[in-house]
Design an enzyme around this catalytic site. Structure first.
Site, PDB file in Angstrom:
ATOM      1  N   ASP A 195       0.824  -1.213   0.000  1.00 31.08           N
ATOM      2  CA  ASP A 195       0.000   0.000   0.000  1.00 31.08           C
ATOM      3  C   ASP A 195       0.859   1.264   0.000  1.00 31.08           C
ATOM      4  OD1 ASP A 195      -2.471  -1.115  -0.087  1.00 31.08           O
ATOM      5  OD2 ASP A 195      -2.803  -1.086   2.085  1.00 31.08           O
TER       6      ASP A 195
ATOM      7  N   TYR B 281       7.062  -9.773   7.493  1.00 32.88           N
ATOM      8  CA  TYR B 281       6.917  -8.326   7.640  1.00 32.88           C
ATOM      9  C   TYR B 281       7.458  -7.900   9.005  1.00 32.88           C
ATOM     10  CZ  TYR B 281       3.693  -7.752   3.659  1.00 32.88           C
ATOM     11  OH  TYR B 281       3.140  -7.690   2.414  1.00 32.88           O
TER      12      TYR B 281
END
Lengths: 259, 259
Positions: free
Chosen positions: A68, A125
């Site tokens: 994003d 992540y």
């Protein structure tokens, strides 16, 4: 250093296949990875521009995932068609055409069967929370700023509830069209490094905004005293409203891509 | 939390004196610390603007040193006149009026005798060199990029030549008007932290561009194989031309100010 003749001989000896590019980027000024119809600047469009500058034609580039707007990558993998430039020179050439916010760390020839997205076995992540009373000018857009105390040890214990195979529907932003919401989280560890509280999480796949909702839930756990069982109950409920808010994009880094 | 009545009683009980502010700033977009006639944006002018917004009048602010354009501060100390706001609230108020690239870490009342510059007993700087083959998007404007190998251990040994009391005229940019160029370096240590090679140096005072020229000389030492004795000879020569180039501003951080 090899001369051009030797290099072009070597290149011809390798069967036609794909090029895997490993990138790192500061996502602050990008509208995410994916090319968008509106023509805003994305990492993919920026990389395609650089490839076009280097090899004279616009080649499609396929990424390991969409990130994003504002999300960073310490490691992002993509593939493209073979380019008639040796890999070592390709990295240097692409880096000289890319803005300073993106760098190619590695370019390598891979078999035709390689696909940045479909060959991916999992991803790791990290989510960074700057946990001090006052903001740190060096971490603006690089970490979530959270000034109240966080106990990394007790949160790490509670976060073990995320590990294993679960339906993570409660940790997916509404509007996502995905129907299979079962994922396997391999680890979810929370550690403190000075003023930074860091969540490190790996899974075979992630739902839309899953890590950011997990990060928001971990902060909500600190505020509301959620136990490991409370988090298990939130997962089991499959209700987005029971999980915490979506933490800001700036704290999220794609850290490793496993093949 | 104390109520306003208690706070204003406490404030009246404290004799009139000065306020010491400890700041941190990302110097990338500032033309250094010092207010300039041209009206460009400096940290000092930005802080004075914030103070004016908070207390309604423009107060002079005196810094511990000048930092150049692009130089950062993990810790920078300045003083100003007393402001009729409790210190704890002053930090919060100033931070809400400062851009995200500057933060007040601490505001404290200090005796009238305190002077940010003249009371300073010494300073510690760090100089960061990103030592990898390709640039790191997260260290643009935050570290010098140097892609050839650096051996931190052997450079740290050679850099011990900087320690002690010396005439550092060879490590001062030309054009400086200072006549007393003798300074005492307390330590000059070089360490590697992953991809970062960091020079940490403390002294009772520094000449103009001294740390950046020392950093440039340390890199020149790596390229030319300078020994500890070679660096001693450069110091003894008192000739700027014998030292290395001035390393870029972006790698330099004022790290500690000693009183």
């Amino acid at each position: 250093m090899t001369d051009n003749f030797t290099e072009s001989q070597n290149l011809q000896a390798i069967p036609k296949n794909k090029i895997k590019l490993t990138l790192t980027y500061d996502g602050t000024n990008f509208h995410g990875w994916q090319v968008q119809k509106s023509g805003v600047v994305t990492v993919q469009s920026t990389l395609q521009d650089a490839i076009e500058s280097v090899c004279g034609k616009r080649l499609p580039v396929t990424g390991c995932s969409r990130t994003d707007a504002g999300v960073h990558a310490n490691e992002f993998v993509c593939h493209t068609d073979i380019i008639n430039i040796p890999c070592e020179k390709l990295s240097v050439a692409l880096n000289s055409h890319l803005p300073s916010s993106v760098a190619v760390k590695k370019a390598e020839l891979v078999p035709d069967s390689f696909h940045a997205r479909y060959s991916c076995a999992g991803k790791e992540y990290i989510y960074k929370i700057f946990n001090e009373k006052y903001r740190d000018p060096f971490l603006i857009n690089r970490a979530m700023f959270y000034p109240r105390p966080l106990d990394a040890n007790s949160l790490s214990f509670a976060a073990q509830a995320f590990c294993g195979r679960h339906d993570f529907r409660a940790f997916m932003s509404e509007g996502s069209k995905i129907s299979d919401t079962v994922r396997t989280v391999k680890y979810c560890d929370i550690s403190r490094f000075g003023d930074i509280v860091q969540i490190k999480i790996a899974a075979d796949g992630f739902l839309y905004n899953m890590v950011r909702i997990i990060a928001g839930t971990i902060i909500a756990a600190s505020e509301k005293g959620f136990s490991r069982d409370d988090i298990s109950d939130i997962i089991s409920s499959c209700q987005r409203k029971n999980a915490g808010p979506t933490a800001p994009a700036c704290g999220l880094y794609l850290n490793k891509v496993f093949y």
